[in-house]
Design a protein around this motif. Structure first.
Motif, PDB file in Angstrom:
ATOM      1  N   VAL A  60       0.745  -1.212  -0.009  1.00 10.98           N
ATOM      2  CA  VAL A  60       0.056  -0.122  -0.017  1.00 10.98           C
ATOM      3  C   VAL A  60       0.829   1.202   0.173  1.00 10.98           C
ATOM      4  CG1 VAL A  60      -1.653   1.451   1.660  1.00 10.98           C
ATOM      5  CG2 VAL A  60      -2.148  -0.988   0.898  1.00 10.98           C
ATOM      6  N   MET A  84       0.550  -6.691  -7.555  1.00  8.93           N
ATOM      7  CA  MET A  84       1.560  -6.521  -6.597  1.00  8.93           C
ATOM      8  C   MET A  84       2.383  -7.835  -6.319  1.00  8.93           C
ATOM      9  SD  MET A  84      -1.502  -4.999  -3.806  1.00  8.93           S
ATOM     10  CE  MET A  84      -0.664  -4.535  -2.681  1.00  8.93           C
ATOM     11  N   GLU A 139       1.585 -11.672  -5.762  1.00  4.67           N
ATOM     12  CA  GLU A 139       0.131 -12.023  -6.016  1.00  4.67           C
ATOM     13  C   GLU A 139       0.061 -13.052  -6.745  1.00  4.67           C
ATOM     14  OE1 GLU A 139      -2.246 -11.513  -4.207  1.00  4.67           O
ATOM     15  OE2 GLU A 139      -4.135 -11.806  -5.452  1.00  4.67           O
ATOM     16  N   ARG A 143       0.769 -16.359  -5.773  1.00  5.25           N
ATOM     17  CA  ARG A 143      -0.319 -16.828  -4.844  1.00  5.25           C
ATOM     18  C   ARG A 143      -1.311 -17.532  -5.689  1.00  5.25           C
ATOM     19  NH1 ARG A 143      -5.416 -15.625  -2.301  1.00  5.25           N
ATOM     20  NH2 ARG A 143      -5.703 -13.692  -3.703  1.00  5.25           N
ATOM     21  N   LEU A 144      -1.893 -16.988  -6.737  1.00  5.62           N
ATOM     22  CA  LEU A 144      -3.056 -17.438  -7.638  1.00  5.62           C
ATOM     23  C   LEU A 144      -2.649 -18.481  -8.284  1.00  5.62           C
ATOM     24  CD1 LEU A 144      -4.022 -13.640  -8.944  1.00  5.62           C
ATOM     25  CD2 LEU A 144      -5.345 -15.265  -7.428  1.00  5.62           C
ATOM     26  N   LEU A 198      -2.780 -21.345  -5.803  1.00  4.83           N
ATOM     27  CA  LEU A 198      -4.212 -21.888  -5.684  1.00  4.83           C
ATOM     28  C   LEU A 198      -4.759 -22.780  -6.833  1.00  4.83           C
ATOM     29  CD1 LEU A 198      -6.331 -18.819  -4.493  1.00  4.83           C
ATOM     30  CD2 LEU A 198      -6.260 -21.049  -3.388  1.00  4.83           C
ATOM     31  N   ALA A 199      -4.278 -22.482  -8.240  1.00  5.27           N
ATOM     32  CA  ALA A 199      -4.602 -23.193  -9.267  1.00  5.27           C
ATOM     33  C   ALA A 199      -4.212 -24.560  -9.334  1.00  5.27           C
ATOM     34  CB  ALA A 199      -4.430 -22.303 -10.565  1.00  5.27           C
ATOM     35  N   LEU A 243      -6.788 -20.305 -16.179  1.00  7.67           N
ATOM     36  CA  LEU A 243      -5.499 -19.674 -15.421  1.00  7.67           C
ATOM     37  C   LEU A 243      -5.485 -18.218 -15.860  1.00  7.67           C
ATOM     38  CD1 LEU A 243      -3.258 -20.420 -13.635  1.00  7.67           C
ATOM     39  CD2 LEU A 243      -1.789 -20.765 -15.320  1.00  7.67           C
ATOM     40  N   MET A 266      -8.050 -16.276 -13.933  1.00 13.61           N
ATOM     41  CA  MET A 266      -7.750 -15.963 -12.528  1.00 13.61           C
ATOM     42  C   MET A 266      -6.645 -15.040 -12.154  1.00 13.61           C
ATOM     43  SD  MET A 266      -7.177 -18.639  -9.624  1.00 13.61           S
ATOM     44  CE  MET A 266      -5.791 -19.428  -9.949  1.00 13.61           C
ATOM     45  N   SER A 304      -5.244 -13.019 -14.101  1.00 14.36           N
ATOM     46  CA  SER A 304      -5.610 -11.413 -14.534  1.00 14.36           C
ATOM     47  C   SER A 304      -6.148 -10.640 -13.494  1.00 14.36           C
ATOM     48  CB  SER A 304      -6.165 -11.399 -15.968  1.00 14.36           C
ATOM     49  OG  SER A 304      -7.429 -12.074 -15.553  1.00 14.36           O
ATOM     50  N   THR A 305      -6.490 -11.208 -12.427  1.00 16.23           N
ATOM     51  CA  THR A 305      -7.090 -10.276 -11.292  1.00 16.23           C
ATOM     52  C   THR A 305      -6.125  -9.641 -10.671  1.00 16.23           C
ATOM     53  OG1 THR A 305      -7.005 -12.363  -9.795  1.00 16.23           O
ATOM     54  CG2 THR A 305      -8.911 -11.963 -11.170  1.00 16.23           C
ATOM     55  N   GLN A 331      -5.714  -6.380 -12.047  1.00 20.71           N
ATOM     56  CA  GLN A 331      -7.119  -5.780 -11.909  1.00 20.71           C
ATOM     57  C   GLN A 331      -7.037  -4.889 -10.527  1.00 20.71           C
ATOM     58  OE1 GLN A 331     -10.184  -7.862 -13.551  1.00 20.71           O
ATOM     59  NE2 GLN A 331     -11.698  -6.998 -12.551  1.00 20.71           N
ATOM     60  N   VAL A 332      -6.534  -5.905  -9.470  1.00 20.02           N
ATOM     61  CA  VAL A 332      -6.519  -5.242  -8.059  1.00 20.02           C
ATOM     62  C   VAL A 332      -5.677  -3.929  -8.196  1.00 20.02           C
ATOM     63  CG1 VAL A 332      -5.679  -5.461  -5.993  1.00 20.02           C
ATOM     64  CG2 VAL A 332      -7.308  -7.291  -6.956  1.00 20.02           C
ATOM     65  N   LEU A 388      -6.235   0.292  -7.169  1.00 20.90           N
ATOM     66  CA  LEU A 388      -6.008   0.727  -5.922  1.00 20.90           C
ATOM     67  C   LEU A 388      -5.149   2.169  -6.369  1.00 20.90           C
ATOM     68  CD1 LEU A 388      -4.495  -2.280  -4.135  1.00 20.90           C
ATOM     69  CD2 LEU A 388      -6.372  -0.828  -3.269  1.00 20.90           C
ATOM     70  N   MET A 390     -12.004  -3.453  -8.473  1.00 20.97           N
ATOM     71  CA  MET A 390     -11.176  -4.324  -7.446  1.00 20.97           C
ATOM     72  C   MET A 390     -12.179  -5.373  -6.820  1.00 20.97           C
ATOM     73  SD  MET A 390      -8.596  -3.090  -4.646  1.00 20.97           S
ATOM     74  CE  MET A 390      -9.579  -3.009  -3.385  1.00 20.97           C
ATOM     75  N   ALA A 412     -12.753 -19.281 -12.097  1.00 23.43           N
ATOM     76  CA  ALA A 412     -11.744 -20.071 -12.800  1.00 23.43           C
ATOM     77  C   ALA A 412     -11.099 -21.324 -11.931  1.00 23.43           C
ATOM     78  CB  ALA A 412     -10.331 -19.002 -12.731  1.00 23.43           C
ATOM     79  N   LEU A 413     -11.107 -21.360 -10.703  1.00 17.72           N
ATOM     80  CA  LEU A 413     -11.037 -22.282  -9.976  1.00 17.72           C
ATOM     81  C   LEU A 413     -12.030 -23.501  -9.867  1.00 17.72           C
ATOM     82  CD1 LEU A 413      -9.373 -20.843  -6.494  1.00 17.72           C
ATOM     83  CD2 LEU A 413      -8.019 -21.901  -8.287  1.00 17.72           C
ATOM     84  N   MET A 425     -11.687 -24.962 -13.543  1.00 17.95           N
ATOM     85  CA  MET A 425     -10.351 -25.986 -13.475  1.00 17.95           C
ATOM     86  C   MET A 425     -10.760 -27.253 -12.713  1.00 17.95           C
ATOM     87  SD  MET A 425      -7.229 -23.512 -12.112  1.00 17.95           S
ATOM     88  CE  MET A 425      -6.989 -21.896 -13.172  1.00 17.95           C
TER      89      MET A 425
END
Lengths: 412, 412
Positions: free
Chosen positions: A16, A43, A46, A49-50, A53-54, A67, A70, A72-73, A76-77, A81, B70, B80-81, B84
């Protein structure tokens, strides 16, 4: 008033606090009267991290289309921000995903290529005085599927946007303050370059200098987008990368000294000196998906010759096996391998108009009694392979010989 | 073969394991030959994590447009998850964001309303045998800006999609196995309802039964989308919510007993009984943005009357101040407040065709010597205000009186 595209990577927007700092920087440019388009990455951390999860969901085999939806988010965040941080500072701003801009790509999910950028929306916002914040690394295909551009994709987004908008400059903010004559960790008197050409930058990058992704430099060169590398959180002019070779009369012959320790050398000795021998030796190597870099064939002697080439160190063991098989088929005398080598290169467009650059290089190395094992030249580069332990010595000697050393540092 | 829209909330997709369980469930339906559209929320906690980031960046004042950019990423990750997880199980699946479907909304960011849904893409995928996974809670406005629908928005997405696709059923998966005749924590012999009408469900919901968002029930009623509430991870038929009132001959008169403790009662005594007095009393209350629920005006006595109403307990102190001001202006005798009240309601479309339902209610309460303080009736509901301490007793008495008790439980 200039139109500038600014790209900030994952580390520059990793917290931040850093996003606030980026907003401050953008605000300053805007207050100078420039039109600004900002491209940001996810960030830092990130995207991984995604992807984790996948992988958990799919036992390590995520479907590429999903993928991309997912990961691409992540960007987007960040765009939201940063737009918020700008608006909070009284700077009018609006964020767009790749799909919203319409950055059209092919449908090669996770490694898509940009085909076309619709600039209508961005131009309207810029005309209305807004800073436009665009998600890097992503686009959309003809069918409206979300795509991503692969590693380093945010640089590519920045350059492509700058090309589409005919921006005056594309600024890539990073954790170094520019491109240096060589690695300052090896040569403390290395200097930041004010300017370098796309061609030189490509040679530097392909030789191991990691400031910019090769793909984005190629792209910038192709569309003649002036590219500037700057430090995200320090002031300074950075390094400008352009087409222009001739502006300065005092341009140095050599722009930089590049080097790497990533290669290994293989020699096959005593092979018959017949036409097609190079193919017989290298065919099986490339057949094993091993890329060959430098190649030297010795002058024949008694109808046999020696053949030497370099590969990436990761491929060394494989290459050795392939070569030993070839050697026994050809009845070669022996195969010799060596991983204790390094490659040192001088790079500069000035070489084109100056004779004797290579011999000046060899002279400098000879003075330090460094033996040259292989030589390869291109129009703007001379590379040599030497014993690895001499690497730093060689780089310092060349840096001095080509007058790249900075004046002795003042104590501040 | 039915077309079913299934909605899973944040808790149902809150972990990788739960997403796998949801995928298993969807797979079973698909293998039964049903066409399936799945609507999912963000993984639980994710939306709040994102909102926190936005608040940190903006000192608690995020811009609504950028907030939507956001927080819409939360659902985008889940679709997506889940896609998958389905593909990994051999179920053909594809995910879409609100924008990709094209769920067109107005531009009221963070609380947008759905205007139209383009079903072209989804129909084509269903025809091709695919499960379609759609991001709940989000849409896109005419200009291509990302919007979100506000709290409970994923239920609304599910119902709206079911309406657009003319689905046979919209299944809302949650953490309860259906709608009950009353809260089982108060009445252990409460029963799961097989069926309830939209109207009844709306009354139950507005009276504090929190199974479904009111907005999605209204929406389902308006477009006559059969809605089914089921448990995410237990088997069972759940409760079906439909228009249909008449199917069963043995439909009970009362479907359920609703109650809440959220209200407080205010009385102004000895006000002049003149035309317009109700407005003089309630005008300033609603002027203070306080919503009034039940209202009772006593029969006049000596040209003065008493006036009683209820408000939410959170508004009690404000309402009291407003009312005391009004009382002194009107020369009223006194103002009395009471927060120790509860509201109990019987709800059922059967009331329409059965006389004497209210008196049967009053009789049951009288038997327990519970004093009724206020009464309010609608076509399918009778509500009474009683002293709070009698709440559980009243609910149990009514549950028995209207023959809602389950048969005594077997010991299993």
């Amino acid at each position: 008033m200039a139109l500038i595209v600014q790209k900030f990577g994952g580390t520059s927007v990793g917290t931040v606090e850093r996003i606030q700092q980026v907003a401050e920087k953008v605000k300053k440019f805007r207050e100078n009267g420039d039109d600004i388009v900002v491209v940001v990455s996810a960030m830092s951390g990130e995207t991984n991290r995604l992807i984790d999860l996948a992988k958990q969901i799919t036992d390590n085999q995520p479907v590429a289309r999903e993928l991309d939806v997912m990961i691409s988010t992540g960007e987007q965040v960040t765009i939201a921000l940063l737009a918020m941080a700008l608006i909070k500072r009284g700077v009018e701003a609006v964020s767009y995903t790749g799909n919203q801009v319409r950055i059209l790509t092919d449908n090669a999910h996770t490694k898509a290529r940009i085909l076309q950028i619709d600039d209508t929306r961005i131009r309207a916002d810029l005309a209305a005085g807004k800073v436009v914040v665009v998600a890097g690394f992503q686009g959309v295909d003809e069918q409206g599927n979300i795509t991503t551009l692969g590693r380093g994709g945010s640089d590519t987004t920045g350059v492509a946007l700058a090309a589409a908008l005919k921006a005056d400059e594309c600024q890539i903010y990073t954790d170094v303050d520019g491109v240096y004559t060589t690695d300052p960790r090896v040569v403390p008197r290395a200097q930041r370059l004010e300017k370098i050409t796309f061609e030189e930058m490509l040679e530097m990058a392909s030789l191991g200098s990691k400031v910019l992704q090769i793909r984005s430099v190629e792209f910038a060169g192709k569309y003649n987008v002036p590219l500037r590398v700057l430090h995200s959180f320090q002031e300074g002019p950075g390094t400008l990368i352009t087409l222009d070779e001739e502006e300065s009369m005092e341009q140095p012959i050599i722009s930089g000294i590049a080097f790497n320790r990533d290669e290994a050398k293989l020699t096959i000795r005593g092979v018959p000196d017949v036409p097609g021998i190079a193919f017989k030796i290298l065919g099986p190597v490339s057949g094993a998906n091993i890329e060959v870099d430098m190649i030297v064939q010795n002058v024949a002697h008694d109808n046999t010759t020696d053949f030497t080439f370099t590969v990436h160190r990761n491929d060394y063991q494989n290459a050795l096996q392939v070569l030993e098989k070839t050697a026994s088929e050809l009845g070669a005398r022996e195969v010799i391998g060596d991983t204790n080598i390094a490659k040192v290169s001088i790079v500069g467009v000035g070489m084109r108009s100056h004779a004797g650059v290579a011999s000046r290089m060899f002279e400098a190395l000879a003075k330090e009694t460094i033996n040259i094992q292989m030589i390869s030249t291109s129009e703007i580069k001379v590379s040599v392979v030497i014993e690895e332990k001499y690497l730093e010595l060689a780089v310092r000697a060349l840096h001095t010989a080509f007058e790249l050393d900075a004046p002795a540092k003042r104590t501040e």
